[in-house]
Design a protein around this motif. Structure first.
Motif, PDB file in Angstrom:
ATOM      1  N   UNK A  53      70.574  45.106  84.003  1.00 37.60           N
ATOM      2  CA  UNK A  53      71.544  45.344  82.931  1.00 37.60           C
ATOM      3  C   UNK A  53      71.046  44.619  81.689  1.00 37.60           C
ATOM      4  N   UNK A  54      70.966  45.352  80.579  1.00 40.17           N
ATOM      5  CA  UNK A  54      70.500  44.729  79.336  1.00 40.17           C
ATOM      6  C   UNK A  54      71.110  45.440  78.134  1.00 40.17           C
ATOM      7  N   UNK A  55      70.861  44.908  76.949  1.00 41.25           N
ATOM      8  CA  UNK A  55      71.389  45.468  75.699  1.00 41.25           C
ATOM      9  C   UNK A  55      70.259  46.099  74.909  1.00 41.25           C
ATOM     10  N   UNK A  56      70.533  47.268  74.336  1.00 35.65           N
ATOM     11  CA  UNK A  56      69.544  47.941  73.491  1.00 35.65           C
ATOM     12  C   UNK A  56      70.264  48.872  72.521  1.00 35.65           C
ATOM     13  N   UNK A  57      69.926  48.761  71.230  1.00 41.13           N
ATOM     14  CA  UNK A  57      70.485  49.659  70.203  1.00 41.13           C
ATOM     15  C   UNK A  57      72.005  49.749  70.272  1.00 41.13           C
ATOM     16  N   UNK A  58      72.662  48.596  70.382  1.00 44.59           N
ATOM     17  CA  UNK A  58      74.125  48.528  70.421  1.00 44.59           C
ATOM     18  C   UNK A  58      74.720  49.275  71.611  1.00 44.59           C
ATOM     19  N   UNK A  59      73.980  49.294  72.707  1.00 46.02           N
ATOM     20  CA  UNK A  59      74.459  49.910  73.937  1.00 46.02           C
ATOM     21  C   UNK A  59      74.179  48.960  75.100  1.00 46.02           C
ATOM     22  N   UNK A  60      75.005  49.065  76.142  1.00 43.80           N
ATOM     23  CA  UNK A  60      74.703  48.415  77.410  1.00 43.80           C
ATOM     24  C   UNK A  60      73.954  49.418  78.267  1.00 43.80           C
ATOM     25  N   UNK A  61      72.905  48.946  78.938  1.00 40.57           N
ATOM     26  CA  UNK A  61      72.045  49.831  79.725  1.00 40.57           C
ATOM     27  C   UNK A  61      72.045  49.392  81.183  1.00 40.57           C
ATOM     28  N   UNK A  62      72.260  50.367  82.090  1.00 43.69           N
ATOM     29  CA  UNK A  62      72.120  50.152  83.532  1.00 43.69           C
ATOM     30  C   UNK A  62      70.830  50.846  83.964  1.00 43.69           C
ATOM     31  N   UNK A  63      69.943  50.112  84.661  1.00 43.08           N
ATOM     32  CA  UNK A  63      68.643  50.672  85.016  1.00 43.08           C
ATOM     33  C   UNK A  63      68.339  50.463  86.493  1.00 43.08           C
ATOM     34  N   UNK A  64      67.808  51.518  87.127  1.00 46.77           N
ATOM     35  CA  UNK A  64      67.439  51.470  88.541  1.00 46.77           C
ATOM     36  C   UNK A  64      66.306  52.443  88.818  1.00 46.77           C
TER      37      UNK A  64
END
Length: 288
Positions: free
Chosen positions: A183-194
């Protein structure tokens, strides 16, 4: 290959003289731009602003309501994205107190296995990122592959320079212990990655459930109604996934406006099915 091909394409386009051919070419360019198969950029600030305003730049869009963009990156999965069929099922459930919980299920079906091209008969390896509103809180995940890939090199000891944008992403990242989701932040969004893997002839579904960082509010005098919307942003270069969008309302709220008009309403539930070949928008206004 691109350097050799591009001049020939431009020569062909610029040499067209018939009106019908010119119109056909312009239509193809317009489709390529609207479906994000062709992206533009300029080092000139004013020109770049014009490109961004026309949504031709591919950048992550801003919205103060709900947002969803599913980004797939084929890594060591050969060229199998060419035979992957994807369905995105997104449901927003609004509670009686105005709080909102989203559930998005992404199904990837591998149609390879018996293709004449060997690279379409391999396992699809996908580093999937799901972009949601900034501050969304992950509740649960299912269907993912819990895998951690070590760096290919010891970048620090070899003196590699750090890209500031990549470093900012790494600094904000954390791993959800229960699911292994990055889970991280990018371009004013929260991102879930798998990581998501699917073998030829099979399909897999990964599901995220998360709480949105805002809620609907009502005041009988000053604020009797409120609005809710979802902006679905297409991945640049993708053929377009099937999109199922659903919004579920509690019994104490009713819809007084909705977009698009062809959204199907069944009681307190609104549903839209479409192809995400361009960015899509769903909106509604509700009151108690």
């Amino acid at each position: 290959f691109v350097a050799d091909l591009t001049p020939k394409i431009l020569d062909k386009v610029m040499s067209e003289k018939g009106l019908a051919s010119v119109l056909k070419t312009l239509k193809a360019f317009n489709t390529a731009l609207s479906e994000k198969h062709l992206l533009l950029y300029s080092r000139n600030f004013n020109i770049q602003k014009l490109i961004s305003d026309q949504k031709w730049s591919g950048e992550i869009l801003n919205t103060d309501k709900d947002f969803l963009s599913v980004i797939n990156t084929n890594i060591n999965g050969f060229k199998t994205d060419g035979v992957i069929e994807e369905t995105i099922d997104h449901k927003s459930e609004i509670a009686s107190d105005g709080s909102i919980v989203d559930t998005v299920s992404i199904t990837r079906k591998h149609n390879g296995g018996n293709e004449k091209y060997d690279w379409w008969n391999k396992v699809n390896g996908d580093w999937m990122r799901v972009y949601v509103p900034d501050g969304a809180k992950l509740i649960e995940v299912s269907g993912q592959t819990r895998e951690f890939v070590p760096p290919a090199l010891d970048y620090a000891s070899l003196g590699f320079k750090k890209d500031p944008q990549v470093q900012a992403e790494d600094d904000s990242a954390r791993i959800d212990e229960e699911s292994g989701t990055k889970i991280y932040d990018e371009n004013n969004k929260t991102v879930f990655a798998n990581w998501v893997y699917v073998s030829p002839g099979e399909s897999t579904t990964i599901t995220y459930k998360y709480a949105l960082p805002f809620k609907l509010s009502f005041d009988s005098l000053q604020h009797p109604a409120d609005s809710f919307s979802v902006l679905y942003q297409k991945q640049s270069g993708s053929v377009g996934s099937k999109l199922i969008s659903q919004v579920s309302l509690p019994d104490n709220l009713k819809t007084i406006w909705r977009w698009p008009d062809n959204e199907k309403q069944d009681g307190n539930s609104l549903k839209m099915e479409t192809i995400l070949d361009t960015d899509k928008f769903v909106g509604l206004a509700v009151e108690k």
